[in-house]
Structure formats: structure tokens, C-alpha cells
Design an enzyme around this catalytic site. Sequence first.
Site, short mmCIF file in Angstrom:
data_model
loop_
_atom_site.label_atom_id
_atom_site.label_comp_id
_atom_site.label_asym_id
_atom_site.label_seq_id
_atom_site.Cartn_x
_atom_site.Cartn_y
_atom_site.Cartn_z
N CYS A 15 0.86 -1.20 0.00
CA CYS A 15 0.00 0.00 0.00
C CYS A 15 0.90 1.25 0.00
O CYS A 15 1.71 1.42 -0.91
CB CYS A 15 -0.94 -0.08 1.21
SG CYS A 15 -2.16 1.22 1.39
N ASP A 37 -8.40 -3.39 -8.44
CA ASP A 37 -8.07 -2.34 -7.48
C ASP A 37 -8.59 -1.00 -8.00
O ASP A 37 -8.02 -0.43 -8.93
CB ASP A 37 -6.55 -2.28 -7.27
CG ASP A 37 -6.14 -1.35 -6.14
OD1 ASP A 37 -6.92 -0.47 -5.77
OD2 ASP A 37 -5.01 -1.52 -5.64
N HIS A 57 -7.53 -4.02 -4.01
CA HIS A 57 -6.50 -3.40 -3.18
C HIS A 57 -6.41 -4.11 -1.83
O HIS A 57 -7.42 -4.44 -1.22
CB HIS A 57 -6.84 -1.92 -2.96
CG HIS A 57 -5.70 -1.15 -2.36
ND1 HIS A 57 -4.61 -0.75 -3.12
CD2 HIS A 57 -5.46 -0.71 -1.11
CE1 HIS A 57 -3.76 -0.09 -2.34
NE2 HIS A 57 -4.25 -0.06 -1.12
#
Length: 236
Positions: A130, A177, A205
Site C-alpha cells: 500500500c 483495485d 486493493h
Amino acid sequence: MKHSPSDKKTPVTGQMVKLTAADGHSFGAYEAGSAESPLALIVVQEIFGLTDHIRNVCNDFAAEGFHVIAPAVFDRAKADVVLPYSQAGVTEGLELRSQIPSDKTLADITACAKALRDAGHRKVGIIGFCWGGLLAWLTATQTHNVDVAVSWYGGSIGNHVDTAPHCPVELHFGGEDSSIPHTEIQKIRDARPEVEEYVYDDAGHGFGCPERPSFNRDARDLAWSRSVEFLKTHLA
């Protein structure tokens, strides 16, 4: 050889340590594995802090033979941050992130690399998730502190492709995502064809975190196996 981390929370086998960046900032870090391990790795957190998940990732890498350090990069704004995997957690994490210039975060990562080299490791790798995925990319392109870098669903990398990485890099993205559009993934591919890039079609994600609704075991296991092999190849 197929590699697969644990789905369940594993017993904490590491410990918290204190490191100091070049500018004098003292911060916490989670350390797992032994300095006698042949491989050295920096693990960089998501937007949620040094969560149990990130510590378990460190433990899993330690089980693979890595000496791991994960910096608490939020310490420059607020100490001991662990946020929930929720929208409220995302909101608070983004607010904390906005308070820390990226060069300061990279200074903390540099301190981790120095600590691993001081422990006797000739080469050091980095993997980030991330926000940490972007930081892994920035470390590979803006510093000469690591010898290999891996990023999982790092956002905004497409805004930082003008500078070539100084080491081998492998990127992992979820095809579903919504925060990282396919146009950005293609932009990276066009600008940096030398970078290994994988897209997992049915993954969103955060697909590598068992604590998130987007967890996708098949994508996680394949990305993990590829990451471990890539890191070991370039750190050996």
C-alpha cells in the site's frame, strides 16, 4: 519451491527496537529473524501502521530466512500508531501521512538499511505494501540504499516513473483495485519496461491482507512466492 505465508496470526517472534535517523529522529521498528540469517529485508507498512498483519509478514519472512526490520514510519507524526482496517482507519492514516514529508520517511528507511548493513549484511532488500509499496519504489529510485525492491499495490507510482530505479524492482497489482487504475499500471509498464510487473485479475486493493475484505488467498500466495524468489535471487 512454492512459498506460502500463514493465513492465521502467528505468535510474535520479533521485538520492538529503537533506531535513529540521520537527522536525529528516534523511531520504533519491529525486528524479526537473526542477524545470522543470510538475507536482509526492510518491510514497510500500509497506511494502518505496524499492525499485527505487518508484524506477521515480518515473521513469515523471518521464517523464510530473512533478517527483517519494519520501521514505524508514523512515529514522526504520532508514536505507536495501529489503525483499524476500516474507512476510519484509512482517513486517520492519510491525515498522519500528510504530516510527514516523504524525504523524512525515506530517512527512516535509510536508517533501517544502515542498521542491517551494520549487522553484517552486504545486501539489503525492501518490500512495501500500500503506502509502503510507493515508499519501496521511491527508495529504489531516489536512494542507493537497497539492492532489490518489491511493491504490493503501491499507489501513485505512476507519478514517479521519470527516474529509473537503481536496482531490480518487482511490482504487484490487483486487477480489480479501484484506487490504482489500469491506465496507471500501463503508464508504469510503458515508462519502465525493465521492471517486472504482475497484475492479478480478480484481486482488489489489499489482496494480501487476511484481515481485509479484499483478501484473495490465491493472489496472495502467488505474489508471495514470486516476491520471495525475486528477493532471494537478488540478495544471494
